[in-house]
Design a protein around this motif. Sequence first.
Motif, PDB file in Angstrom:
ATOM      1  N   ALA A  61      14.458 -39.523 -32.013  1.00 30.58           N
ATOM      2  CA  ALA A  61      13.926 -40.772 -32.906  1.00 30.58           C
ATOM      3  C   ALA A  61      13.441 -40.064 -34.497  1.00 30.58           C
ATOM      4  N   PRO A  62      14.352 -40.309 -35.311  1.00 25.81           N
ATOM      5  CA  PRO A  62      14.093 -39.642 -36.763  1.00 25.81           C
ATOM      6  C   PRO A  62      12.785 -40.120 -37.362  1.00 25.81           C
ATOM      7  N   ILE A  63      11.871 -39.440 -37.783  1.00 23.61           N
ATOM      8  CA  ILE A  63      10.755 -40.010 -38.624  1.00 23.61           C
ATOM      9  C   ILE A  63      11.224 -39.411 -40.103  1.00 23.61           C
ATOM     10  N   THR A  64      11.060 -40.484 -41.037  1.00 27.00           N
ATOM     11  CA  THR A  64      11.192 -40.031 -42.375  1.00 27.00           C
ATOM     12  C   THR A  64       9.849 -39.711 -43.300  1.00 27.00           C
ATOM     13  N   GLY A  65       9.659 -38.892 -43.716  1.00 31.02           N
ATOM     14  CA  GLY A  65       8.518 -38.524 -44.658  1.00 31.02           C
ATOM     15  C   GLY A  65       8.670 -37.477 -45.814  1.00 31.02           C
ATOM     16  N   THR A  81       6.675 -45.978 -41.346  1.00 32.67           N
ATOM     17  CA  THR A  81       6.695 -46.429 -40.258  1.00 32.67           C
ATOM     18  C   THR A  81       7.519 -47.790 -39.964  1.00 32.67           C
ATOM     19  N   SER A  82       7.950 -47.955 -41.332  1.00 38.39           N
ATOM     20  CA  SER A  82       8.730 -49.486 -41.389  1.00 38.39           C
ATOM     21  C   SER A  82       9.536 -49.231 -42.787  1.00 38.39           C
ATOM     22  N   MET A  83      10.326 -50.505 -42.821  1.00 32.83           N
ATOM     23  CA  MET A  83      11.130 -50.275 -44.051  1.00 32.83           C
ATOM     24  C   MET A  83      10.460 -50.431 -45.317  1.00 32.83           C
ATOM     25  N   THR A  84       9.154 -51.179 -45.128  1.00 34.52           N
ATOM     26  CA  THR A  84       8.000 -51.258 -46.424  1.00 34.52           C
ATOM     27  C   THR A  84       7.503 -49.819 -46.560  1.00 34.52           C
ATOM     28  N   GLY A  85       7.224 -48.998 -45.619  1.00 38.83           N
ATOM     29  CA  GLY A  85       6.727 -47.811 -45.742  1.00 38.83           C
ATOM     30  C   GLY A  85       7.870 -46.822 -46.420  1.00 38.83           C
ATOM     31  N   TYR A  86       9.000 -46.836 -45.943  1.00 41.18           N
ATOM     32  CA  TYR A  86      10.198 -46.340 -46.445  1.00 41.18           C
ATOM     33  C   TYR A  86      10.152 -46.529 -48.000  1.00 41.18           C
ATOM     34  N   SER A  87      10.321 -47.895 -48.376  1.00 40.30           N
ATOM     35  CA  SER A  87      10.123 -48.370 -49.722  1.00 40.30           C
ATOM     36  C   SER A  87       8.950 -47.665 -50.548  1.00 40.30           C
ATOM     37  N   ASN A  88       7.944 -47.949 -49.956  1.00 40.85           N
ATOM     38  CA  ASN A  88       6.702 -47.488 -50.716  1.00 40.85           C
ATOM     39  C   ASN A  88       6.776 -45.816 -50.816  1.00 40.85           C
ATOM     40  N   LEU A  89       7.029 -45.148 -49.842  1.00 37.66           N
ATOM     41  CA  LEU A  89       7.378 -43.653 -49.964  1.00 37.66           C
ATOM     42  C   LEU A  89       8.313 -43.142 -51.250  1.00 37.66           C
ATOM     43  N   CYS A  90       9.419 -43.882 -51.335  1.00 36.63           N
ATOM     44  CA  CYS A  90      10.587 -43.913 -52.155  1.00 36.63           C
ATOM     45  C   CYS A  90       9.723 -43.980 -53.722  1.00 36.63           C
TER      46      CYS A  90
END
Length: 197
Positions: A61-65, A81-90
């Motif tokens: 399981a890949p964890i993006t950070g 932890t989610s697509m929303t989190g990925y978007s916020n991180l970007c």
Amino acid sequence: MSDYVELHLHSCFSFLDGASMPEDLVATAADLGYRALALTDHDGMFGAMEFARAAQVAEIAPITGAELTLADGSHLTLLATSMTGYSNLCRLISAAHGGPGCDIPVLERIEAGSRSGEDADEDEDESAEPPDRRQPRLDPALLPAHAEGLILLTGCRKGALSRLIDDDDPAAARRLLSRYHDWFGPENVYVELQRNL
């Protein structure tokens, strides 16, 4: 299978801090029996796609950070932890690379296409120095509005919490943790412990 999950890991895209290609990190994790692995390069997600593809093939399981550098030079690690989190991180990474004058509303206007070629420079301060994109810095004031879907790790030895503990200021460390809890929720904040060497 190992219960251990590495959550603070740099690839060769973290210059002077990591040396391995994302695919090699995944291969080693597979050899060790890891079920999940995070990639948290400095101030970007440069190897995230290669990492995710290799992890999928290895059934990990890949964890993006990313490990972000804040305005004061301290570090903070964020995991999506989610697509929303990925978007916020970007968005946060983009703001950090935009320099001190970059703010999220400007990024949202650009994404919405509200700026055309003719008026793109209209509201920019011509006297302002261009940001140094080689040294991204994130204004921590942007964190609360973009905390959804993210887990906060308090950072390495260059983290603000570590600095306060090293300075023997437990009261200030508790206040900082309380602020992180307010921003991200207590279930999404973890004190990062490392045993180096």
